[in-house]
Design a protein around this motif. Structure first.
Motif, PDB file in Angstrom:
ATOM      1  N   TRP A  64       0.824  -1.203   0.000  1.00 24.68           N
ATOM      2  CA  TRP A  64       0.000   0.000   0.000  1.00 24.68           C
ATOM      3  C   TRP A  64       0.864   1.262   0.000  1.00 24.68           C
ATOM      4  O   TRP A  64       0.531   2.255   0.627  1.00 24.68           O
ATOM      5  CB  TRP A  64      -0.979   0.009   1.177  1.00 24.68           C
ATOM      6  CG  TRP A  64      -2.039  -1.037   1.008  1.00 24.68           C
ATOM      7  CD1 TRP A  64      -2.010  -2.308   1.488  1.00 24.68           C
ATOM      8  CD2 TRP A  64      -3.252  -0.929   0.272  1.00 24.68           C
ATOM      9  NE1 TRP A  64      -3.127  -2.993   1.095  1.00 24.68           N
ATOM     10  CE2 TRP A  64      -3.907  -2.166   0.357  1.00 24.68           C
ATOM     11  CE3 TRP A  64      -3.833   0.098  -0.448  1.00 24.68           C
ATOM     12  CZ2 TRP A  64      -5.127  -2.397  -0.264  1.00 24.68           C
ATOM     13  CZ3 TRP A  64      -5.052  -0.128  -1.052  1.00 24.68           C
ATOM     14  CH2 TRP A  64      -5.672  -1.364  -0.959  1.00 24.68           C
ATOM     15  N   GLY A  65       2.028   1.183  -0.674  1.00 31.76           N
ATOM     16  CA  GLY A  65       2.884   2.348  -0.836  1.00 31.76           C
ATOM     17  C   GLY A  65       3.701   2.741   0.373  1.00 31.76           C
ATOM     18  O   GLY A  65       4.349   3.775   0.365  1.00 31.76           O
ATOM     19  N   LYS A  66       3.701   1.927   1.436  1.00 34.41           N
ATOM     20  CA  LYS A  66       4.476   2.263   2.634  1.00 34.41           C
ATOM     21  C   LYS A  66       5.966   2.141   2.325  1.00 34.41           C
ATOM     22  O   LYS A  66       6.428   1.089   1.882  1.00 34.41           O
ATOM     23  CB  LYS A  66       4.095   1.344   3.792  1.00 34.41           C
ATOM     24  CG  LYS A  66       2.670   1.544   4.245  1.00 34.41           C
ATOM     25  CD  LYS A  66       2.314   0.577   5.354  1.00 34.41           C
ATOM     26  CE  LYS A  66       0.846   0.750   5.723  1.00 34.41           C
ATOM     27  NZ  LYS A  66       0.390  -0.307   6.620  1.00 34.41           N
ATOM     28  N   PRO A  67       6.742   3.206   2.569  1.00 32.32           N
ATOM     29  CA  PRO A  67       8.135   3.257   2.132  1.00 32.32           C
ATOM     30  C   PRO A  67       9.004   2.070   2.554  1.00 32.32           C
ATOM     31  O   PRO A  67       9.686   1.472   1.719  1.00 32.32           O
ATOM     32  CB  PRO A  67       8.660   4.559   2.737  1.00 32.32           C
ATOM     33  CG  PRO A  67       7.453   5.421   2.866  1.00 32.32           C
ATOM     34  CD  PRO A  67       6.324   4.468   3.188  1.00 32.32           C
ATOM     35  N   MET A  68       9.029   1.707   3.810  1.00 31.69           N
ATOM     36  CA  MET A  68       9.911   0.636   4.269  1.00 31.69           C
ATOM     37  C   MET A  68       9.545  -0.684   3.596  1.00 31.69           C
ATOM     38  O   MET A  68      10.412  -1.424   3.142  1.00 31.69           O
ATOM     39  CB  MET A  68       9.834   0.502   5.790  1.00 31.69           C
ATOM     40  CG  MET A  68      10.954  -0.311   6.362  1.00 31.69           C
ATOM     41  SD  MET A  68      12.465   0.623   6.269  1.00 31.69           S
ATOM     42  CE  MET A  68      12.834   0.748   7.985  1.00 31.69           C
ATOM     43  N   CYS A  69       8.265  -0.964   3.502  1.00 30.91           N
ATOM     44  CA  CYS A  69       7.784  -2.179   2.858  1.00 30.91           C
ATOM     45  C   CYS A  69       8.130  -2.168   1.366  1.00 30.91           C
ATOM     46  O   CYS A  69       8.565  -3.173   0.807  1.00 30.91           O
ATOM     47  CB  CYS A  69       6.280  -2.326   3.063  1.00 30.91           C
ATOM     48  SG  CYS A  69       5.560  -3.816   2.325  1.00 30.91           S
TER      49      CYS A  69
END
Length: 92
Positions: free
Chosen positions: A28-33
């Motif tokens: 869902w666009g989360k940077p770390m992921c």
């Protein structure tokens, strides 16, 4: 610069977008992921995976609705909004 430059790296542009969108859907666009997801794709080096992750963040921000509906329009959107930064990233 155009997305066809990926061809010189033997990675078809649609594959890059497909890889990015797999990560976007997972993270869902989360940077770390996104960075971790990009690095797990075997076609990319660790640095390139980070760049793909960054591109995924950009795609999630600018193109998510388009990319869930139409892959060709997704490719155009990602090229318009995210390609320049991706190319700068992989040149590091």
């Amino acid at each position: 610069m155009v997305i066809s430059e990926f061809i010189s790296w033997n990675i078809p542009p649609k594959r890059v977008v497909n890889d990015v969108m797999k990560c976007v859907k997972t993270c869902w666009g989360k940077p770390m992921c996104m960075d971790t997801c990009g690095q797990k794709i075997e076609a990319y080096t660790s640095q390139c995976g980070l760049c793909v992750g960054d591109m995924g963040e950009c795609a999630a921000k600018h193109c998510l609705k388009i990319c869930t509906k139409d892959k060709d329009e997704c490719l155009k959107c990602v090229q318009k909004h995210c390609l320049k930064d991706l190319l700068k990233c992989v040149e590091k």
